[in-house]
Design a protein around this motif. Structure first.
Motif, PDB file in Angstrom:
ATOM      1  N   ALA A 125      23.258 110.989  -3.380  1.00 40.22           N
ATOM      2  CA  ALA A 125      22.493 111.124  -2.039  1.00 40.22           C
ATOM      3  C   ALA A 125      23.399 110.962  -0.963  1.00 40.22           C
ATOM      4  N   PHE A 126      24.127 110.104  -0.956  1.00 42.26           N
ATOM      5  CA  PHE A 126      25.309 109.697   0.006  1.00 42.26           C
ATOM      6  C   PHE A 126      26.005 110.611   0.380  1.00 42.26           C
ATOM      7  N   ASN A 127      26.579 111.340  -0.754  1.00 43.22           N
ATOM      8  CA  ASN A 127      27.747 112.478  -0.793  1.00 43.22           C
ATOM      9  C   ASN A 127      26.857 113.717   0.011  1.00 43.22           C
ATOM     10  N   ASP A 128      25.446 113.923  -0.492  1.00 44.74           N
ATOM     11  CA  ASP A 128      24.957 115.005   0.045  1.00 44.74           C
ATOM     12  C   ASP A 128      24.608 114.869   1.571  1.00 44.74           C
ATOM     13  N   CYS A 129      24.458 113.496   2.027  1.00 43.69           N
ATOM     14  CA  CYS A 129      24.084 113.319   3.524  1.00 43.69           C
ATOM     15  C   CYS A 129      25.305 113.653   4.239  1.00 43.69           C
ATOM     16  N   ARG A 130      26.461 113.022   3.635  1.00 45.81           N
ATOM     17  CA  ARG A 130      27.824 113.269   4.423  1.00 45.81           C
ATOM     18  C   ARG A 130      27.820 114.832   4.711  1.00 45.81           C
ATOM     19  N   LEU A 182      17.510 122.425   5.194  1.00 44.70           N
ATOM     20  CA  LEU A 182      16.463 121.429   4.792  1.00 44.70           C
ATOM     21  C   LEU A 182      15.300 122.081   4.446  1.00 44.70           C
ATOM     22  N   ARG A 183      14.980 123.062   5.552  1.00 46.77           N
ATOM     23  CA  ARG A 183      13.585 123.696   5.425  1.00 46.77           C
ATOM     24  C   ARG A 183      13.381 124.548   4.289  1.00 46.77           C
ATOM     25  N   ALA A 184      14.422 125.217   3.733  1.00 46.86           N
ATOM     26  CA  ALA A 184      14.674 125.940   2.418  1.00 46.86           C
ATOM     27  C   ALA A 184      14.675 124.991   1.183  1.00 46.86           C
ATOM     28  N   PHE A 185      15.231 123.998   1.414  1.00 47.39           N
ATOM     29  CA  PHE A 185      15.221 123.062   0.225  1.00 47.39           C
ATOM     30  C   PHE A 185      13.753 122.185  -0.037  1.00 47.39           C
ATOM     31  N   ASP A 186      13.320 121.900   1.064  1.00 47.86           N
ATOM     32  CA  ASP A 186      11.841 121.485   0.921  1.00 47.86           C
ATOM     33  C   ASP A 186      10.929 122.190   0.291  1.00 47.86           C
ATOM     34  N   ASP A 187      10.904 123.492   0.729  1.00 53.43           N
ATOM     35  CA  ASP A 187      10.149 124.844  -0.039  1.00 53.43           C
ATOM     36  C   ASP A 187      10.588 124.647  -1.294  1.00 53.43           C
ATOM     37  N   TYR A 188      11.850 124.927  -1.733  1.00 52.86           N
ATOM     38  CA  TYR A 188      12.025 125.114  -3.088  1.00 52.86           C
ATOM     39  C   TYR A 188      11.638 123.710  -4.068  1.00 52.86           C
ATOM     40  N   ARG A 189      11.794 122.671  -3.466  1.00 49.37           N
ATOM     41  CA  ARG A 189      11.385 121.364  -4.080  1.00 49.37           C
ATOM     42  C   ARG A 189       9.942 121.651  -4.361  1.00 49.37           C
ATOM     43  N   ALA A 190       9.002 121.979  -3.320  1.00 47.57           N
ATOM     44  CA  ALA A 190       7.679 122.093  -3.476  1.00 47.57           C
ATOM     45  C   ALA A 190       7.143 123.121  -4.476  1.00 47.57           C
ATOM     46  N   LYS A 191       7.896 124.393  -4.639  1.00 52.53           N
ATOM     47  CA  LYS A 191       7.603 125.381  -5.376  1.00 52.53           C
ATOM     48  C   LYS A 191       7.916 125.051  -6.765  1.00 52.53           C
ATOM     49  N   LEU A 192       8.876 124.183  -6.946  1.00 53.75           N
ATOM     50  CA  LEU A 192       9.494 123.836  -8.331  1.00 53.75           C
ATOM     51  C   LEU A 192       9.056 122.601  -8.885  1.00 53.75           C
ATOM     52  N   GLN A 193       8.129 121.837  -7.884  1.00 57.62           N
ATOM     53  CA  GLN A 193       7.640 120.593  -8.447  1.00 57.62           C
ATOM     54  C   GLN A 193       8.644 119.517  -8.536  1.00 57.62           C
ATOM     55  N   LEU A 194       9.540 119.501  -7.679  1.00 57.89           N
ATOM     56  CA  LEU A 194      10.566 118.293  -7.942  1.00 57.89           C
ATOM     57  C   LEU A 194      10.509 117.363  -6.759  1.00 57.89           C
TER      58      LEU A 194
END
Length: 139
Positions: free
Chosen positions: A59-64, A78-90
């Motif tokens: 998580a730290f490396n991703d934030c970097r 981040l918009r795409a990542f949040d969308d994908y997480r929701a669609k994939l139930q992650l």
């Protein structure tokens, strides 16, 4: 710039002189060595933060990586990542150890069966009795 070799032949050939290539390889190898040392120092710093402060390495490396992005690119990612997480139930499940909000216990009890409610009440009575200390019964 690198020196180009000139051919004396009728067919024109060009290339980089051997000393130039050797020098370039030496410079590149020096930079690679410096990069390896810097990677080692970076890894040690992150490992120390992980051990001392409980930093989550990935998580730290991703934030970097996110911190180095342009604002618009980061927002788009981040918009795409949040969308994908929701669609994939992650999305992560709720923390089991979070403190319950007030009223949750009453809501939980109202939704359970009568037997489970009676069992819970018996456990609560026994817990209160134990907290009061163990006392000997009168004969």
């Amino acid at each position: 710039m690198a020196e180009k070799l000139k051919s004396t032949k009728s067919k024109k050939q060009t290339g980089v002189a051997a000393p130039v290539l050797q020098s370039l390889i030496g410079v590149c190898n020096g930079h690679k060595s410096n990069m390896d040392a810097a990677r080692g120092e970076l890894g040690a710093a992150v490992k120390k933060a992980e051990d001392v402060h409980g930093v989550h390495r990935k998580a730290f490396n991703d934030c970097r990586k996110l911190s180095r992005m342009e604002d618009a690119a980061r927002a788009d990612y981040l918009r795409a990542f949040d969308d994908y997480r929701a669609k994939l139930q992650l999305n992560s499940p709720p923390d089991l150890f979070e403190s319950a909000e007030e009223g949750d216990e009453e809501k939980r009890r109202s939704e359970q069966s009568a037997k489970a409610k009676a069992d819970d009440e018996a456990v609560e009575r026994n817990t209160k009795a134990l907290r009061g200390g163990i006392q000997q019964l009168a004969h």
